[in-house]
Design a protein around this motif. Structure first.
Motif, mmCIF file in Angstrom:
data_model
loop_
_atom_site.group_PDB
_atom_site.id
_atom_site.type_symbol
_atom_site.label_atom_id
_atom_site.label_comp_id
_atom_site.label_asym_id
_atom_site.label_seq_id
_atom_site.Cartn_x
_atom_site.Cartn_y
_atom_site.Cartn_z
ATOM 1 N N LEU A 117 0.679 -1.289 0.070
ATOM 2 C CA LEU A 117 -0.062 0.004 0.004
ATOM 3 C C LEU A 117 0.834 1.320 0.200
ATOM 4 O O LEU A 117 0.582 2.353 -0.732
ATOM 5 N N ALA A 118 1.818 1.147 0.953
ATOM 6 C CA ALA A 118 2.818 2.193 0.741
ATOM 7 C C ALA A 118 3.415 2.461 -0.437
ATOM 8 O O ALA A 118 3.711 3.775 -0.802
ATOM 9 N N ILE A 119 3.779 1.361 -1.397
ATOM 10 C CA ILE A 119 4.425 1.874 -2.566
ATOM 11 C C ILE A 119 3.442 2.082 -3.692
ATOM 12 O O ILE A 119 3.495 2.763 -4.596
ATOM 13 N N GLY A 120 2.161 1.685 -3.554
ATOM 14 C CA GLY A 120 1.086 1.686 -4.545
ATOM 15 C C GLY A 120 0.287 2.816 -4.292
ATOM 16 O O GLY A 120 0.194 3.494 -5.519
ATOM 17 N N THR A 121 0.030 3.296 -3.237
ATOM 18 C CA THR A 121 -0.818 4.798 -3.216
ATOM 19 C C THR A 121 -0.348 5.954 -3.825
ATOM 20 O O THR A 121 -1.220 6.739 -4.433
ATOM 21 N N PRO A 122 0.946 6.192 -3.752
ATOM 22 C CA PRO A 122 1.389 7.364 -4.392
ATOM 23 C C PRO A 122 0.840 7.262 -6.241
ATOM 24 O O PRO A 122 0.361 8.266 -6.447
ATOM 25 N N TYR A 163 -6.649 2.321 -12.701
ATOM 26 C CA TYR A 163 -6.225 1.671 -11.508
ATOM 27 C C TYR A 163 -5.867 0.279 -11.810
ATOM 28 O O TYR A 163 -5.298 -0.410 -10.649
ATOM 29 N N VAL A 164 -6.243 -0.389 -12.911
ATOM 30 C CA VAL A 164 -6.200 -2.047 -12.697
ATOM 31 C C VAL A 164 -4.691 -2.391 -12.708
ATOM 32 O O VAL A 164 -4.608 -3.205 -11.711
ATOM 33 N N PRO A 165 -3.809 -1.915 -13.433
ATOM 34 C CA PRO A 165 -2.442 -2.546 -13.040
ATOM 35 C C PRO A 165 -1.882 -2.397 -11.683
ATOM 36 O O PRO A 165 -1.244 -3.374 -11.186
ATOM 37 N N VAL A 166 -2.207 -1.060 -11.131
ATOM 38 C CA VAL A 166 -1.784 -0.969 -9.868
ATOM 39 C C VAL A 166 -2.346 -1.992 -8.881
ATOM 40 O O VAL A 166 -1.813 -2.665 -7.926
ATOM 41 N N LEU A 167 -3.535 -2.220 -8.940
ATOM 42 C CA LEU A 167 -4.465 -3.220 -8.185
ATOM 43 C C LEU A 167 -3.921 -4.335 -8.238
ATOM 44 O O LEU A 167 -3.810 -5.266 -7.461
ATOM 45 N N ILE A 168 -3.843 -4.889 -9.625
ATOM 46 C CA ILE A 168 -3.154 -6.273 -9.936
ATOM 47 C C ILE A 168 -2.068 -6.497 -9.186
ATOM 48 O O ILE A 168 -1.736 -7.626 -8.580
ATOM 49 N N PHE A 169 -0.920 -5.835 -9.427
ATOM 50 C CA PHE A 169 0.337 -5.977 -8.789
ATOM 51 C C PHE A 169 0.414 -5.963 -7.336
ATOM 52 O O PHE A 169 0.947 -6.752 -6.503
ATOM 53 N N GLY A 170 -0.481 -4.651 -6.959
ATOM 54 C CA GLY A 170 -0.481 -4.678 -5.328
ATOM 55 C C GLY A 170 -1.093 -5.824 -4.576
ATOM 56 O O GLY A 170 -0.649 -6.279 -3.652
ATOM 57 N N ALA A 171 -2.208 -6.273 -5.254
ATOM 58 C CA ALA A 171 -2.913 -6.986 -4.306
ATOM 59 C C ALA A 171 -2.390 -8.441 -4.605
ATOM 60 O O ALA A 171 -2.492 -9.400 -3.660
ATOM 61 N N SER A 172 -1.629 -8.826 -5.739
ATOM 62 C CA SER A 172 -1.068 -10.186 -5.910
ATOM 63 C C SER A 172 0.065 -10.215 -4.961
ATOM 64 O O SER A 172 0.575 -11.235 -4.572
ATOM 65 N N ALA A 173 0.896 -8.972 -4.687
ATOM 66 C CA ALA A 173 2.114 -9.268 -3.901
ATOM 67 C C ALA A 173 1.385 -9.522 -2.311
ATOM 68 O O ALA A 173 2.027 -10.538 -1.658
ATOM 69 N N VAL A 174 0.346 -9.082 -2.058
ATOM 70 C CA VAL A 174 -0.271 -9.345 -0.574
ATOM 71 C C VAL A 174 -0.800 -10.855 -0.637
ATOM 72 O O VAL A 174 -0.595 -11.815 0.170
ATOM 73 N N ARG A 175 -1.500 -11.539 -1.616
ATOM 74 C CA ARG A 175 -1.689 -12.559 -1.838
ATOM 75 C C ARG A 175 -0.645 -13.829 -1.946
ATOM 76 O O ARG A 175 -0.703 -14.761 -1.078
ATOM 77 N N ARG A 176 0.423 -13.184 -2.671
ATOM 78 C CA ARG A 176 1.690 -14.223 -2.641
ATOM 79 C C ARG A 176 2.136 -14.213 -1.190
ATOM 80 O O ARG A 176 2.355 -15.562 -0.794
ATOM 81 N N LEU A 221 5.294 -3.059 -9.023
ATOM 82 C CA LEU A 221 4.554 -2.024 -8.614
ATOM 83 C C LEU A 221 5.380 -0.706 -8.143
ATOM 84 O O LEU A 221 4.879 0.513 -8.647
ATOM 85 N N GLY A 222 6.613 -0.929 -7.864
ATOM 86 C CA GLY A 222 7.381 0.181 -7.517
ATOM 87 C C GLY A 222 7.896 1.044 -8.781
ATOM 88 O O GLY A 222 7.811 2.116 -8.946
ATOM 89 N N ALA A 223 7.976 0.163 -9.772
ATOM 90 C CA ALA A 223 8.308 0.516 -11.270
ATOM 91 C C ALA A 223 7.127 1.566 -11.860
ATOM 92 O O ALA A 223 7.217 2.706 -12.257
ATOM 93 N N ILE A 224 5.948 0.875 -11.523
ATOM 94 C CA ILE A 224 4.915 1.707 -12.221
ATOM 95 C C ILE A 224 4.635 3.143 -11.434
ATOM 96 O O ILE A 224 4.337 4.060 -11.914
ATOM 97 N N THR A 225 4.781 2.881 -10.080
ATOM 98 C CA THR A 225 4.681 4.249 -9.168
ATOM 99 C C THR A 225 5.638 5.243 -9.755
ATOM 100 O O THR A 225 5.307 6.195 -10.089
ATOM 101 N N LEU A 226 6.902 4.928 -9.901
ATOM 102 C CA LEU A 226 7.910 5.774 -10.087
ATOM 103 C C LEU A 226 7.687 6.505 -11.589
ATOM 104 O O LEU A 226 7.659 7.625 -11.782
ATOM 105 N N VAL A 227 7.155 5.429 -12.478
ATOM 106 C CA VAL A 227 6.904 5.897 -13.752
ATOM 107 C C VAL A 227 5.784 6.905 -13.811
ATOM 108 O O VAL A 227 5.885 8.165 -14.563
#
Lengths: 246, 218, 49
Positions: B131-136, B167-180, B194-200
């Motif tokens: 969440l900290a990485i994805g919410t920005p 929001y779809v890509p952020v959600l996919i990678f964020g939620a999948s990290a937690v699921r994994r 997720l971090g790469a998406i946020t930075l870009v």
């Protein structure tokens, strides 16, 4: 001949008006031939039986659903970079066509899936990407409708289209990652083009061309409508100004 | 830029500024889910990562239209646009303020709500991190959407229609990290992507958002 | 008419859905053009008076 000549709406309308009936005629003619050929004169496929006949609708509509968005992206870029007015309107004209194609692809896909996989819908990357594409069409059209000033609307939707394209692309690959993470057997998805033998391929190409020509015809027609709409608005505004002056 | 950031933060923390609203919404959505799907702990545990991410995303969406709408209405947005700071910087500052007001509290509160859903113990750290990485990225994409719809009366619904597909890509990678993480698998890949998406997004989206704002202020 | 067997519903429904949607889109586009053209011609004539 360059596309810049047709930035003049009058020239565009004059050129396009005689083409439109021909394009519709050729598109519909090819479609009738292609579909009859496919429906009556192709054999059943080994694995999928007669359900293979859906391919003549599913593949062309899916092909156009994606390419309509690509066309909108190109038209939007041309508008943003060089202020080609007709280009902006062509992007607007293509969106509903692309959306209907997406719906056709999803609907025929669901019917096909029900027949061969035994389920209407799976959260497979391909299917999911199309659902997302549909949402993008929806948002794009809603944005056009919401903004009264035509030039502002053209600018904003163009940028929306460009940004949306990047995210749609990203979503596609994200969806591939996501579905692999969820269930490993993504083998459900049958790749149409790879295992199509000639018997099915020939009418399919005909249908692809037919859908393509119909798409062009529809976009030209709808662009002409948009131009007429813009001209009506401009004339009405001018008349109102004249009345105020009198 | 710093002044804009501080000003937005002050406005948000003031009464009626909307701080805490996103948090309350997050809480309510997560509480409502068990009423919808039933009280079985095993089911809730399984869907907890997804629920938490979707709820956080919706809570983030809630306050997006405030990013520019208020300034647009009282006329300070054109002033900001003519200020010596580039508009891109203003957009970035405003998105950052939105993130501090919504994203950070959401990430901090998420473990407590994960508790309610009986989430797998190993996933807590990943939940907060993702969440900290994805919410920005959510705030920045949202700022773009808010900039698109700033001139539209009652644009809130349209805003969500435009922003949610993004929001779809952020959600996919964020939620999948937690699921994994909940499944005990490695979370490096989704978190890195997720971090790469946020930075870009943080690097490029201010340009698009500022371009859109200029069109709207024309 | 080929024998579609168990796939009759899926195939026929696909064709029906596609043709209805396509016809609807074409019909709607043509109608919009006619309406807009009529209005435009009227406005153009008003302008000349």
């Amino acid at each position: 001949m360059s596309i810049w000549e047709y930035a003049n709406p009058k020239k565009f309308t004059a050129t396009v008006t005689p083409i439109i009936p021909w394009a519709f005629g050729i598109g519909l003619g090819l479609l009738v031939v292609g579909l009859i050929w496919g429906f009556f004169f192709t054999p059943a496929e080994n694995r999928q039986g007669e359900s293979v006949k859906i391919i003549y609708l599913h593949v062309p509509s899916a092909f156009l659903a994606i390419n309509a968005w690509v066309m909108m992206l190109v038209a939007s870029l041309i508008w943003v970079i060089r202020r080609h007015h007709v280009s902006a309107l062509a992007a607007k004209a293509a969106a509903p066509v692309g959306m209907v194609m997406t719906v056709i692809a999803l609907a025929t896909g669901a019917l096909w899936g029900q027949a061969t996989w035994g389920t209407w819908w799976v959260w497979d990357p391909r299917l999911t990407s199309f659902l997302i594409l549909f949402l993008f069409y929806l948002g794009y059209l809603a944005l056009w409708e919401a903004i009264p000033d035509p030039d502002t609307a053209a600018d904003l939707t163009a940028i929306m289209c460009i940004v949306g394209s990047v995210f749609a692309f990203l979503s596609r690959y994200a969806a591939i990652y996501w579905a692999q993470g969820l269930h490993q057997d993504a083998s459900l998805s049958l790749d149409a083009e790879e295992n199509v033998s000639d018997v099915f391929w020939q009418p399919l190409v005909l249908c692809l061309v037919a859908f393509g020509v119909l798409f062009v015809a529809l976009v030209l027609l709808r662009t002409r409508t948009e131009i007429a709409k813009r001209r009506t608005l401009a004339l009405q505004a001018r008349q109102r100004r004249a009345e105020v002056r009198v | 830029m710093k002044a804009v950031f501080v000003r937005d933060l002050r406005l948000a923390f003031r009464a009626g500024g909307g701080f805490g609203l996103a948090l309350a919404f997050f809480l309510i959505v997560v509480i409502l889910v068990p009423f919808g799907v039933g009280p079985e702990t095993a089911v809730l545990r399984r869907i907890a990562p997804g629920i938490l991410w979707v709820a956080a995303l919706l809570a983030c969406l809630l306050s997006l239209d405030r990013i520019f709408a208020l300034d647009f209405e009282d006329g300070s947005l054109p002033l900001l646009a003519t200020a010596p700071v580039p508009l891109e910087g203003v957009v970035l500052a405003k998105a950052a303020a939105h993130w501090v007001v919504t994203g950070v509290p959401l990430a901090c509160a998420a473990p407590a709500l994960a508790f309610l859903l009986n989430m797998e113990g190993g996933a807590y750290l990943t939940l907060v991190m993702s969440l900290a990485i994805g919410t920005p990225a959510l705030s920045m994409i949202g700022a773009f959407g808010a900039a698109l719809t700033v001139g539209i009366k009652r644009g809130g619904l349209l805003l969500s229609l435009l922003v949610l597909p993004l929001y779809v890509p952020v959600l996919i990678f964020g939620a999948s990290a937690v699921r994994r993480a909940a499944d005990g698998l490695s979370v490096a890949t989704p978190l890195l992507i997720l971090g790469a998406i946020t930075l870009v997004v943080v690097a490029v989206m201010p340009l698009a958002a500022a371009a859109v704002l200029r069109i709207n202020l024309r | 008419m080929p024998d579609l067997g168990i796939y009759a519903f899926a195939v026929l429904a696909s064709y029906a859905v596609t043709l209805v949607l396509l016809a609807g889109l074409i019909g709607l586009s043509l109608r919009q053009w006619r309406v807009v053209k009529a209005v435009l011609e009227k406005v153009e004539q008003d302008g000349q008076d």
